[in-house]
Design an enzyme around this catalytic site. Structure first.
Site, PDB file in Angstrom:
ATOM      1  N   ILE A  93     -27.116  -5.741  14.696  1.00 15.75           N
ATOM      2  CA  ILE A  93     -27.315  -7.192  14.649  1.00 15.75           C
ATOM      3  C   ILE A  93     -26.618  -7.858  15.843  1.00 15.75           C
ATOM      4  O   ILE A  93     -27.240  -8.614  16.599  1.00 15.75           O
ATOM      5  CB  ILE A  93     -26.807  -7.762  13.300  1.00 15.75           C
ATOM      6  N   ILE A 122     -35.450   3.754   9.094  1.00 14.38           N
ATOM      7  CA  ILE A 122     -36.866   3.429   8.897  1.00 14.38           C
ATOM      8  C   ILE A 122     -37.142   2.008   9.387  1.00 14.38           C
ATOM      9  O   ILE A 122     -36.370   1.089   9.106  1.00 14.38           O
ATOM     10  CB  ILE A 122     -37.245   3.497   7.396  1.00 14.38           C
ATOM     11  N   HIS A 168     -39.187  -0.527   8.325  1.00 10.51           N
ATOM     12  CA  HIS A 168     -39.990  -0.768   7.119  1.00 10.51           C
ATOM     13  C   HIS A 168     -41.185  -1.660   7.425  1.00 10.51           C
ATOM     14  O   HIS A 168     -41.086  -2.576   8.257  1.00 10.51           O
ATOM     15  CB  HIS A 168     -39.132  -1.444   6.043  1.00 10.51           C
ATOM     16  N   VAL A 170     -10.975  -8.688  15.381  1.00  6.23           N
ATOM     17  CA  VAL A 170     -10.724 -10.125  15.221  1.00  6.23           C
ATOM     18  C   VAL A 170      -9.850 -10.323  13.988  1.00  6.23           C
ATOM     19  O   VAL A 170     -10.197  -9.886  12.885  1.00  6.23           O
ATOM     20  CB  VAL A 170     -12.053 -10.902  15.096  1.00  6.23           C
ATOM     21  N   GLU A 191     -28.118  -6.183   4.627  1.00  5.15           N
ATOM     22  CA  GLU A 191     -28.373  -4.831   4.117  1.00  5.15           C
ATOM     23  C   GLU A 191     -29.818  -4.475   4.458  1.00  5.15           C
ATOM     24  O   GLU A 191     -30.468  -5.186   5.228  1.00  5.15           O
ATOM     25  CB  GLU A 191     -28.081  -4.778   2.614  1.00  5.15           C
TER      26      GLU A 191
HETATM   27  C1  FAD Z   1     -27.761   3.686   3.070  1.00  2.91           C
HETATM   28  C2  FAD Z   1     -28.440   2.682   3.953  1.00  2.91           C
HETATM   29  C3  FAD Z   1     -29.773   2.840   4.319  1.00  2.91           C
HETATM   30  C4  FAD Z   1     -30.398   1.891   5.112  1.00  2.91           C
HETATM   31  N1  FAD Z   1     -31.664   2.121   5.559  1.00  2.91           N
HETATM   32  C5  FAD Z   1     -32.284   1.204   6.322  1.00  2.91           C
HETATM   33  C6  FAD Z   1     -33.586   1.449   6.824  1.00  2.91           C
HETATM   34  O1  FAD Z   1     -34.133   2.538   6.684  1.00  2.91           O
HETATM   35  N2  FAD Z   1     -34.207   0.460   7.499  1.00  2.91           N
HETATM   36  C7  FAD Z   1     -33.630  -0.745   7.700  1.00  2.91           C
HETATM   37  O2  FAD Z   1     -34.279  -1.620   8.256  1.00  2.91           O
HETATM   38  N3  FAD Z   1     -32.358  -0.982   7.311  1.00  2.91           N
HETATM   39  C8  FAD Z   1     -31.675  -0.027   6.650  1.00  2.91           C
HETATM   40  N4  FAD Z   1     -30.392  -0.228   6.253  1.00  2.91           N
HETATM   41  C9  FAD Z   1     -29.724  -1.459   6.646  1.00  2.91           C
HETATM   42  C10 FAD Z   1     -29.226  -1.399   8.086  1.00  2.91           C
HETATM   43  O3  FAD Z   1     -28.604  -0.168   8.355  1.00  2.91           O
HETATM   44  C11 FAD Z   1     -28.244  -2.548   8.286  1.00  2.91           C
HETATM   45  O4  FAD Z   1     -28.897  -3.742   7.926  1.00  2.91           O
HETATM   46  C12 FAD Z   1     -27.751  -2.687   9.705  1.00  2.91           C
HETATM   47  O5  FAD Z   1     -27.297  -1.471  10.234  1.00  2.91           O
HETATM   48  C13 FAD Z   1     -26.622  -3.715   9.712  1.00  2.91           C
HETATM   49  O6  FAD Z   1     -26.167  -3.869  11.018  1.00  2.91           O
HETATM   50  P1  FAD Z   1     -24.932  -4.797  11.315  1.00  2.91           P
HETATM   51  O7  FAD Z   1     -24.846  -4.921  12.782  1.00  2.91           O
HETATM   52  O8  FAD Z   1     -25.022  -6.042  10.502  1.00  2.91           O
HETATM   53  O9  FAD Z   1     -23.680  -4.018  10.697  1.00  2.91           O
HETATM   54  P2  FAD Z   1     -22.777  -2.854  11.304  1.00  2.91           P
HETATM   55  O10 FAD Z   1     -23.579  -1.817  11.955  1.00  2.91           O
HETATM   56  O11 FAD Z   1     -21.855  -2.426  10.213  1.00  2.91           O
HETATM   57  O12 FAD Z   1     -21.955  -3.585  12.441  1.00  2.91           O
HETATM   58  C14 FAD Z   1     -20.888  -4.465  12.160  1.00  2.91           C
HETATM   59  C15 FAD Z   1     -19.850  -4.267  13.245  1.00  2.91           C
HETATM   60  O13 FAD Z   1     -18.821  -5.237  13.106  1.00  2.91           O
HETATM   61  C16 FAD Z   1     -17.594  -4.628  13.462  1.00  2.91           C
HETATM   62  N5  FAD Z   1     -16.503  -5.415  12.877  1.00  2.91           N
HETATM   63  C17 FAD Z   1     -16.209  -5.592  11.569  1.00  2.91           C
HETATM   64  N6  FAD Z   1     -15.122  -6.378  11.430  1.00  2.91           N
HETATM   65  C18 FAD Z   1     -14.717  -6.705  12.680  1.00  2.91           C
HETATM   66  C19 FAD Z   1     -13.637  -7.482  13.188  1.00  2.91           C
HETATM   67  N7  FAD Z   1     -12.751  -8.075  12.386  1.00  2.91           N
HETATM   68  N8  FAD Z   1     -13.508  -7.599  14.536  1.00  2.91           N
HETATM   69  C20 FAD Z   1     -14.388  -6.989  15.384  1.00  2.91           C
HETATM   70  N9  FAD Z   1     -15.420  -6.231  14.940  1.00  2.91           N
HETATM   71  C21 FAD Z   1     -15.591  -6.100  13.605  1.00  2.91           C
HETATM   72  C22 FAD Z   1     -17.716  -3.240  12.856  1.00  2.91           C
HETATM   73  O14 FAD Z   1     -16.810  -2.323  13.438  1.00  2.91           O
HETATM   74  C23 FAD Z   1     -19.175  -2.904  13.143  1.00  2.91           C
HETATM   75  O15 FAD Z   1     -19.336  -2.208  14.363  1.00  2.91           O
HETATM   76  C24 FAD Z   1     -29.703   0.730   5.513  1.00  2.91           C
HETATM   77  C25 FAD Z   1     -28.353   0.593   5.178  1.00  2.91           C
HETATM   78  C26 FAD Z   1     -27.717   1.583   4.439  1.00  2.91           C
HETATM   79  C27 FAD Z   1     -26.267   1.478   4.165  1.00  2.91           C
END
Ligand code: FAD
Length: 476
Positions: free
Chosen positions: A12, A47, A49, A171, A335
């Site tokens: 994201i 995936i 989706h 942070v 999620e």
């Molecule tokens: C089991 C599972 C299966 C899934 N399958 C799918 C799928 O097939 N298809 C799909 O579309 N989605 C899927 N998802 C959802 C998808 O993986 C997530 O929506 C996506 O990876 C979220 O990305 P993100 O960047 O929000 O979170 P993250 O990848 O967790 O990134 C958040 C980042 O913030 C950093 N961070 C946290 N706190 C701090 C702080 N205080 N200071 C600095 N940095 C910080 C963390 O270190 C991390 O790197 C799945 C999720 C799971 C758990």
């Protein structure tokens, strides 16, 4: 003062950073880990989706469908592996057939093409599916992608276009000031006009620091097995069971690199770092996939892992500027299908940022393209010869299982946002992802990292700062 600080370098945060690099803005990404994509983006089903499943009218449905349509173009621009292989949801009971009817109706409302398949049509496409199957729903627009490869590519491209990345910066405090925000990390202080909270499972805690609208995130873990490539194509599309109330169920998923994933479970947990696998979880996966697909070679399991879903108590994605704290944008509760939705979420956030910083000008030098590290093994023999002549490091195979050369490893270390750890190299060019899981190549990767980064070998870690591989000499 930065125009925008993005917190979190998962899919994201990196997608948003790339989108904002299309403007003449000073943008910084702060990440607490020592690499890009070390959170949920590293551990999911990978995936893309199709979008027929999310409840119509939700943000999940809206951004899933929009994001799915954007994938082919983005993966082309960033040279990231993406395969449009479709998914099949299978019905094994009469009750499941009823569920397929509901899903078909939902697909019409969400505007996603699907096709009903008979038992015979399913078995023709997927000979390993349980012969008792009654019917199926094909979603031809579903695909598979390399999730962390995409996040790394987004960040690299954003950096090529002027965005800054600071790793190892957690942070800890965010204060509202007269001109924007003061962000304090374990390493320093940064000022920004706009803050975008993309902190995954920790997004609720960061939001609480600025007293934004309340929400809570409770993680749900998902456990998986990974099968070795030698298992071949057990299935050709992603195979879903009919969805359960709380999750999409346990799936059989081909990966872009030729492995097969089996999972995930869906278990609410308290610990936001709770990414261990459990016997109960993996036994459940084994039982569930065995009902859908026959002949799964469990002897070829090479790894198991757990990912954490950032499940918000609002039940939907939270993508909004805080009314209580203007200039603070939450992108939280992302999620599943967050990976699929990421490119569309980034566009939405770009709109929010433009609304706040209303004098943003386009970056005339924006280049949407980025080339991946060459995958030497895939090249024709003549081309291999030419490349080795130019750079003999490509003639030195480091990972025997995946046939990865020294040249590929060196390239991924020296890119913008490049690898600094063994896992970082593994994520980018895959040494250690094969049958021996790094047994042969890991010491050599440590050696290359130390040489290229000008460090001692005992300073090189596997992943987190405590994961030292070498602790001292055994002989003088
Ligand atoms: C089991 C599972 C299966 C899934 N399958 C799918 C799928 O097939 N298809 C799909 O579309 N989605 C899927 N998802 C959802 C998808 O993986 C997530 O929506 C996506 O990876 C979220 O990305 P993100 O960047 O929000 O979170 P993250 O990848 O967790 O990134 C958040 C980042 O913030 C950093 N961070 C946290 N706190 C701090 C702080 N205080 N200071 C600095 N940095 C910080 C963390 O270190 C991390 O790197 C799945 C999720 C799971 C758990």
């Amino acid at each position: 003062m930065y125009d925008v600080v993005v917190i979190g370098a998962g899919i994201i945060g990196t997608s948003i950073a790339r989108e904002l690099s299309k403007y003449e803005a000073k943008v910084l990404v702060l990440e607490k880990a020592n690499d890009i994509a070390n959170g949920t983006t590293m551990a999911n089903s990978a995936i893309v989706h199709s979008g027929y499943d999310p409840v119509p009218g939700t943000k999940k449905a809206e951004f899933n469908v929009k994001g799915n349509l954007m994938y082919p173009q983005i993966c082309k621009e960033l040279d990231v592996p993406f395969k449009s292989i479709g998914s099949i949801t299978i019905a094994l009971t009469d009750e499941d057939v009823e569920t397929l009817n509901e899903l078909e109706e939902r697909s019409k409302i969400n505007g996603v093409p699907v096709q009903r398949l008979t038992r015979e049509e399913i078995l023709e496409r997927e000979p390993n599916v349980n012969k008792e199957v009654k019917a199926g729903l094909l979603a031809p627009t579903a695909g598979i992608v390399g999730p962390w490869e995409l996040a790394i590519a987004c960040m690299e491209n954003a950096m090529e276009n002027g965005v800054e990345l600071v790793l190892n910066n957690k942070v800890e405090e965010i204060e509202k000031t007269e001109t924007g925000f003061r962000i304090t990390t374990n390493e320093g202080i940064y000022e920004a006009k706009v803050v975008i909270n993309c902190a995954g499972v920790y997004a609720d805690e960061l939001n609480a620091k600025v007293h934004g609208e309340e929400f809570a995130i409770k993680p749900k873990s998902g456990e998986y097995f990974v099968l070795d490539k030698r298992s071949g194509n057990i299935v050709n599309s992603v195979i879903f069971p009919c969805p359960a109330k709380k999750s999409k169920g346990v799936l059989v998923i081909p990966t872009v690199h030729g492995n097969t994933l089996l999972g995930p479970t869906s278990t609410p947990i308290e610990d936001k770092e709770g990414n261990e696998t459990t016997k109960e979880g993996l036994d459940y996966v084994r039982d569930q996939v065995g009902r859908m697909v026959e002949n799964i070679p469990f002897g070829n399991v090479i790894r198991s892992f757990t990912g954490l879903r950032a499940t918000a108590d609002r039940g939907d994605f939270i993508i909004e500027e805080s009314k209580k704290c203007p200039g603070f944008i939450n992108v939280a509760g992302i999620e599943s299908p967050g990976l699929t939705a990421a490119p569309a979420i980034a566009l939405e956030v770009e709109g929010l940022v433009k609304g706040i910083l209303n004098d943003l000008k386009p970056n005339k030098n924006f280049n949407p393209y980025r080339n991946r590290v060459i995958h030497f093994e895939e090249l024709p023999v003549e081309e291999k010869g030419e490349i080795i002549k130019e750079n003999p490091q490509y003639g030195n195979i480091i990972c025997r299982c995946e046939k990865i050369t020294e040249g590929e490893i060196v390239d991924c270390i020296h890119r913008k946002g490049g690898a600094t750890t063994v896992k970082g190299v593994k994520k980018r060019v895959r040494p250690g992802t094969g049958r021996c899981q790094g047994g042969f190549c890991e010491p050599r990767v440590v050696e290359i990292l130390a040489r290229e980064l000008g460090k001692n070998m005992d300073e090189i870690v596997y992943d987190g700062p405590e994961s030292r591989i070498l602790i001292g000499r055994t002989k003088k």
